[in-house]
Write a protein that holds these residues in place. Structure first.
Motif, PDB file in Angstrom:
ATOM      1  N   UNK A 559      20.381 -22.738 -61.134  1.00 18.12           N
ATOM      2  CA  UNK A 559      19.435 -23.518 -62.112  1.00 18.12           C
ATOM      3  C   UNK A 559      18.047 -23.276 -61.746  1.00 18.12           C
ATOM      4  N   UNK A 560      17.550 -23.291 -60.715  1.00 18.78           N
ATOM      5  CA  UNK A 560      16.147 -22.977 -60.388  1.00 18.78           C
ATOM      6  C   UNK A 560      15.830 -21.464 -60.769  1.00 18.78           C
ATOM      7  N   UNK A 561      16.793 -20.618 -60.273  1.00 21.41           N
ATOM      8  CA  UNK A 561      16.708 -19.308 -60.800  1.00 21.41           C
ATOM      9  C   UNK A 561      16.459 -18.952 -62.362  1.00 21.41           C
ATOM     10  N   UNK A 562      17.422 -19.787 -62.984  1.00 20.37           N
ATOM     11  CA  UNK A 562      17.361 -19.751 -64.437  1.00 20.37           C
ATOM     12  C   UNK A 562      16.090 -19.968 -65.089  1.00 20.37           C
ATOM     13  N   UNK A 563      15.556 -21.175 -64.601  1.00 18.74           N
ATOM     14  CA  UNK A 563      14.280 -21.531 -65.097  1.00 18.74           C
ATOM     15  C   UNK A 563      13.351 -20.846 -64.958  1.00 18.74           C
ATOM     16  N   UNK A 564      12.963 -20.123 -63.484  1.00 17.44           N
ATOM     17  CA  UNK A 564      12.112 -19.104 -63.255  1.00 17.44           C
ATOM     18  C   UNK A 564      12.241 -17.911 -64.205  1.00 17.44           C
ATOM     19  N   UNK A 565      13.626 -17.370 -64.458  1.00 17.10           N
ATOM     20  CA  UNK A 565      13.673 -16.235 -65.180  1.00 17.10           C
ATOM     21  C   UNK A 565      13.414 -16.440 -66.659  1.00 17.10           C
ATOM     22  N   UNK A 566      13.513 -17.303 -67.269  1.00 23.02           N
ATOM     23  CA  UNK A 566      13.316 -17.666 -68.791  1.00 23.02           C
ATOM     24  C   UNK A 566      11.847 -18.008 -68.855  1.00 23.02           C
ATOM     25  N   UNK A 567      11.097 -18.687 -67.669  1.00 26.62           N
ATOM     26  CA  UNK A 567       9.640 -18.894 -67.990  1.00 26.62           C
ATOM     27  C   UNK A 567       8.831 -17.371 -67.534  1.00 26.62           C
ATOM     28  N   UNK A 568       9.631 -16.612 -66.846  1.00 23.68           N
ATOM     29  CA  UNK A 568       8.992 -15.281 -66.652  1.00 23.68           C
ATOM     30  C   UNK A 568       8.887 -14.595 -68.104  1.00 23.68           C
ATOM     31  N   UNK A 569       9.993 -14.687 -68.949  1.00 23.99           N
ATOM     32  CA  UNK A 569      10.114 -13.933 -70.297  1.00 23.99           C
ATOM     33  C   UNK A 569       8.951 -14.491 -71.234  1.00 23.99           C
ATOM     34  N   UNK A 570       8.822 -15.933 -71.228  1.00 20.38           N
ATOM     35  CA  UNK A 570       7.736 -16.728 -71.784  1.00 20.38           C
ATOM     36  C   UNK A 570       6.134 -16.192 -71.604  1.00 20.38           C
ATOM     37  N   UNK A 571       6.070 -16.283 -70.382  1.00 22.24           N
ATOM     38  CA  UNK A 571       4.814 -15.719 -69.704  1.00 22.24           C
ATOM     39  C   UNK A 571       4.305 -14.396 -69.972  1.00 22.24           C
ATOM     40  N   UNK A 572       5.265 -13.555 -70.169  1.00 27.38           N
ATOM     41  CA  UNK A 572       5.278 -12.203 -70.196  1.00 27.38           C
ATOM     42  C   UNK A 572       4.790 -11.925 -71.798  1.00 27.38           C
ATOM     43  N   UNK A 573       5.467 -12.569 -72.549  1.00 25.90           N
ATOM     44  CA  UNK A 573       5.018 -12.722 -74.118  1.00 25.90           C
ATOM     45  C   UNK A 573       3.456 -13.314 -74.249  1.00 25.90           C
ATOM     46  N   UNK A 574       3.222 -14.332 -73.608  1.00 26.23           N
ATOM     47  CA  UNK A 574       2.023 -15.029 -73.692  1.00 26.23           C
ATOM     48  C   UNK A 574       0.952 -14.026 -73.224  1.00 26.23           C
ATOM     49  N   UNK A 575       1.055 -13.360 -72.010  1.00 26.02           N
ATOM     50  CA  UNK A 575       0.140 -12.462 -71.355  1.00 26.02           C
ATOM     51  C   UNK A 575      -0.207 -11.360 -72.511  1.00 26.02           C
ATOM     52  N   UNK A 576       0.717 -10.789 -73.121  1.00 26.60           N
ATOM     53  CA  UNK A 576       0.442 -10.026 -74.163  1.00 26.60           C
ATOM     54  C   UNK A 576      -0.328 -10.379 -75.236  1.00 26.60           C
ATOM     55  N   UNK A 577      -0.096 -11.668 -75.566  1.00 29.02           N
ATOM     56  CA  UNK A 577      -0.982 -12.233 -76.723  1.00 29.02           C
ATOM     57  C   UNK A 577      -2.419 -12.541 -76.282  1.00 29.02           C
ATOM     58  N   UNK A 578      -2.613 -13.231 -74.867  1.00 27.74           N
ATOM     59  CA  UNK A 578      -3.678 -13.498 -74.284  1.00 27.74           C
ATOM     60  C   UNK A 578      -4.593 -12.377 -74.184  1.00 27.74           C
ATOM     61  N   UNK A 579      -4.204 -11.522 -73.306  1.00 29.12           N
ATOM     62  CA  UNK A 579      -4.790 -10.400 -72.669  1.00 29.12           C
ATOM     63  C   UNK A 579      -4.825  -9.280 -73.585  1.00 29.12           C
ATOM     64  N   UNK A 580      -3.804  -8.666 -74.267  1.00 26.61           N
ATOM     65  CA  UNK A 580      -3.816  -7.876 -75.136  1.00 26.61           C
ATOM     66  C   UNK A 580      -2.493  -6.855 -74.989  1.00 26.61           C
TER      67      UNK A 580
END
Length: 871
Positions: A559-580
């Motif tokens: 369950x902890x791994x699942x949380x961190x993996x989905x959060x990685x996907x969200x952060x990846x998208x946000x990084x592209x939105x915020x940084x370019x």
């Protein structure tokens, strides 16, 4: 007095002095990559001494397990041949983290030795660092040690440092005189290498911080680190100068005699082997109790070397079968009551030792024959070739130090350079085998299993438990029919809920049970693209290939791994939105503790950008969107806007994971809804290569706890400032303003004091060849140049040189009034003066500065200026 009683008496004594009694830490120094093993009592407190960690106490005492058998500290070859060399030993120690210092540390040590242990004061001898007058005076004037029993020793033996830089300081060592009937003399004399005077306690006074230039800067809070070898102290208390004659070793040697049928004291050669067995039994057992297992690299290889050396000495005693494991019980009886971990691991230690012994015995005889043949071929005074040493190592499992031990008195040399050439060739072959995808280095047995039974079906997207048929077992790279209790290996099945490490996501752990047997899974790998390999150990019964087993994944960890993996996907998208849109994934790691994401970006992420990334990811989590997975072709996935990830291999059909505004190709496991992730927090951001940044973040309970810790810290700070938490920032700013104002007042007062000082100094100027010369040692000057300008103004005409001590350094400044700069050059003057103080410098004709590293020569340096002017 028994060894165990000495340990207890020491800890009880310091507990009575207000010290926190701290249990021994592991022999594996977690968090310190610079050490192979814990090799001193201060190792568990290293980060406290460095100021990187705080504890709830400022004084402590411990009896620390230590091993010195590898790397810089390698006592292995001497063990058994001397009276005091050990691979394993206990270090008694008391520690002060900025609390008491030299006076109290010395007083405690003396009181413990003379009052608690009742040692004869006339048989104690002490040493101090040659420049440590403070410690010398404490011993001589306060403790009352006669001058003929105190020696000043140089830095080699009496100045301790943690490394090339960092905390360091002088030592004071306490020696015990075993009497005139033992050869040897006091420390500091040509006879000091004898056994008569034995160091029993080392008091280290950490009072300096050595910088990268080698300069010793005083520590704001000097600390104390002491170490007393328990075995040496037991020898003193039991009236012997031989550690192997104390009660603990006597009992272990007696147990070895019972098992081998050999009597101690009948033969010097046999006595050496019995001492080796007693010593090595301790290091092997304690290392295993702390989780180290025999292997061919790192700590496991050192453990294997020690155990195989013990096996060889067993052979010298006539033991042709495994027997060392039978001695573990005797060790547990001696030390298990204090070191509970030893008693708890006894059964496992015995089993691993027995298996390792049996493996080595199979090749021992052949290896010994090769050694004898090599000796015959080399002849007296000859050298055994490196190729032969490598064959002994690679084929027969003989580490080179074991070969050297066998040949200790055989008058032959070892071609270690040739051995290293063979080793490097092997390393090159290994590196070549792991080229490309790495699959060329996979055991042949795994390819055969894949060909015979096909791929593993992964069931873990929808379940954490399932039934499966065991299609193969691999041990030591070879296919086997069964794995027995205690054996480690690989287990492969037709289907499994265990996720195999790939795509940056860690493999699952858990349990596999079959007919009452238990195989504990410590990791799962996905090899050959679609074969899931369960790595672990049989902890109960035996597991056979072909049987039906129950697979159970460790759910909380998944369950902890699942949380961190989905959060990685969200952060990846946000990084592209915020940084370019230039942001591209350059690597990732997702496990149960955290997520790590490497990405292309040309500059550090600012605090504002980091805050925005955190906020946007948390907003996506709070939206509680469903996380959906769809199967499609890779072309269809890319056409739908899904991002393909760095380094990932994709088949004809791919999984597309959509979570809020994120859509990626991914074969990993994820939460059902974004809200399942819980809080998200970035814990670090840094550059790892040119144009590549790394963010580490935590989620769920770990993230929540990090917030709690910060709130607790804020509340603590507010309490110290006597304000409410939301007022802490303003209160801190106000405090800084107040400190700046007070600093200005101090500076003003210092300037006034310096001006007043100058009036007195001007009157001390002397005449040299008709020129006024002013030299003086000053102190407390914050602006040396301004001070010199004022001095020249008051002197009107002349030459001035000032010196100021600053800890282990000295500052110098020379000034020449303008009317004399044609005759005298300030830069040349200060350069000559600085050389006397071990420094250098220079500057302009009217003013120049320099520095030195020998402040004790400042008086001599200033006096030299008269001669310079005359010349």
């Amino acid at each position: 007095m028994k060894t165990s009683e000495i340990r207890k008496k020491f800890l009880d004594y310091y507990a009575g002095k207000g010290h926190e009694v701290v249990a021994s830490s592991s022999l594996v120094p977690h968090g310190d990559p610079t050490l192979m093993f814990t090799n001193a009592g201060m190792v568990p407190f290293k980060h406290v001494f460095l100021g990187n960690e705080t504890r709830s106490y400022v004084t402590a005492a411990s009896s620390q397990k230590c091993v010195r058998a590898g790397g810089k500290h390698n006592d292995l070859e001497n063990v058994g041949h001397t009276s005091r060399h050990h691979t394993f030993f206990e270090m008694l120690g008391n520690f002060s983290f900025g609390d008491y210092f030299k006076q109290q540390a010395i007083a405690y040590a003396w009181e413990f030795l003379t009052l608690e242990m009742k040692l004869d004061t006339t048989r104690l001898f002490v040493t101090v660092y040659e420049e440590d007058d403070e410690a010398y005076d404490i011993w001589a004037k306060e403790i009352g040690i006669p001058a003929d029993r105190i020696a000043r020793i140089g830095a080699k033996d009496n100045f301790w440092s943690m490394g090339d830089t960092g905390p360091c300081g002088p030592c004071s060592e306490i020696f015990f005189d075993h009497g005139e009937n033992i050869p040897g003399g006091p420390p500091g004399t040509p006879e000091e290498d004898g056994d008569r005077y034995v160091e029993i306690w080392n008091l280290v006074f950490m009072q300096y911080d050595r910088d990268e230039e080698g300069t010793l800067n005083p520590l704001p809070k000097p600390s104390v680190d002491t170490g007393m070898g328990l075995e040496r102290m037991a020898a003193v208390m039991q009236g012997t100068h031989d550690n192997y004659s104390i009660d603990l070793f006597k009992n272990l040697i007696a147990a070895a005699c019972d098992v081998t049928g050999v009597k101690f004291g009948e033969s010097d050669e046999q006595d050496v082997s019995l001492r080796v067995l007693a010593d090595h039994l301790r290091s092997v057992s304690f290392l295993m109790a702390d989780g180290v297992l025999p292997s061919n690299e790192g700590r496991g290889f050192v453990l294997r070397r020690i155990l195989r050396r013990a096996c060889r000495h067993g052979r010298l005693l006539g033991m042709n079968e495994a027997f060392i494991y039978k001695l573990v019980d005797a060790l547990v009886r001696e030390m298990g009551s204090h070191f509970i971990e030893l008693a708890e691991a006894q059964a496992n230690i015995e089993q691993v030792v027995r298996i390792e012994e049996e493996r080595f015995i199979k090749t021992l005889d052949k290896g010994l024959k090769l050694v004898e043949q090599a000796v015959d071929d080399a002849g007296a005074g000859g050298t055994i070739p490196g190729k032969t040493l490598f064959t002994l190592y690679d084929t027969f499992g003989f580490p080179t130090d074991l070969t050297a031990d066998i040949l200790r008195n055989r008058n032959v040399g070892l071609d270690m350079d040739g051995f290293e050439v063979c080793m490097e060739a092997q390393r090159k072959r290994a590196r070549a085998a792991w080229g490309g995808s790495g699959e060329s280095a996979i055991p042949k047995a795994l390819y055969e299993l894949r060909e015979k039974h096909g791929p593993t079906e992964f069931l873990g997207y929808s379940t954490l438990s399932a039934e499966g048929v065991i299609t193969g077992l691999i041990k030591d790279n070879e296919a086997v029919a069964t794995l027995s209790e205690g054996e480690e290996g690989w287990l492969i099945a037709n289907q499994t809920p265990f996720y195999g490490e790939s795509g940056g996501q860690a493999g699952d752990t858990g349990m596999i049970t079959v007919d009452g047997a238990l195989f504990t899974v410590t990791d799962t790998k996905k090899l050959l693209s679609d074969l899931f390999v369960h790595i672990g150990k049989v902890d109960k019964g035996s597991v056979a290939s072909g049987g039906t087993a129950h697979f159970e994944v460790e759910g909380i960890r998944r369950d902890s791994i699942r949380r961190n993996h989905t959060a990685t996907h969200l952060m990846h998208a946000v990084l592209r939105d915020v940084l370019g849109d230039h942001v591209k994934q350059a690597g990732s790691l997702v496990n149960s503790e955290r997520l790590r994401f490497d990405f292309s970006h040309h500059q550090p992420v600012s605090l504002e950008e980091k805050a925005q990334i955190e906020a946007d990811v948390n907003a996506a989590i709070w939206a509680n969107d469903a996380v959906e997975t769809n199967l499609m072709t890779q072309d269809e996935a890319i056409a739908s806007g899904a991002m393909a990830l760095f380094g990932e291999k994709y088949g004809d059909e791919v999984r597309v994971v959509s979570a809020g505004f994120s859509t990626e190709l991914c074969g990993g496991t994820h939460v059902s809804r974004t809200g399942d992730i819980g809080p998200f927090r970035i814990v670090s951001e840094a550059g790892i290569a040119a144009g590549v940044r790394r963010i580490e973040a935590v989620t769920g309970e770990v993230a929540y706890q990090s917030f709690v810790n910060d709130v607790n810290t804020l509340n603590e700070v507010a309490g110290l400032l006597k304000v409410r938490p939301f007022e802490a920032s303003d209160a801190t700013a106000g405090l800084q303003t107040k400190l700046k104002a007070e600093s200005r007042i101090v500076a003003s007062l210092t300037a006034k004091s310096a001006t007043s000082m100058l009036d007195d100094l001007i009157d001390t100027a002397i005449d040299v060849n008709g020129i006024k010369l002013l030299t003086a040692e000053v102190s407390g000057i914050s602006d040396f140049r301004d001070f010199m300008d004022k001095a020249k103004g008051k002197l009107k005409s002349g030459v001035i040189v000032f010196g100021m001590k600053n800890g282990p350094k000295v500052q110098l400044i020379a000034g020449v009034t303008k009317d004399l700069t044609d005759q005298y050059h300030a830069g040349n003057i200060v350069r000559e003066v600085a050389m006397i103080c071990g420094g250098k410098g220079g500057g302009k004709p009217d003013m120049a500065m320099a520095g030195g590293t020998e402040p004790d020569k400042l008086k001599e340096a200033l006096a030299s200026v008269v001669g310079l002017l005359k010349d």
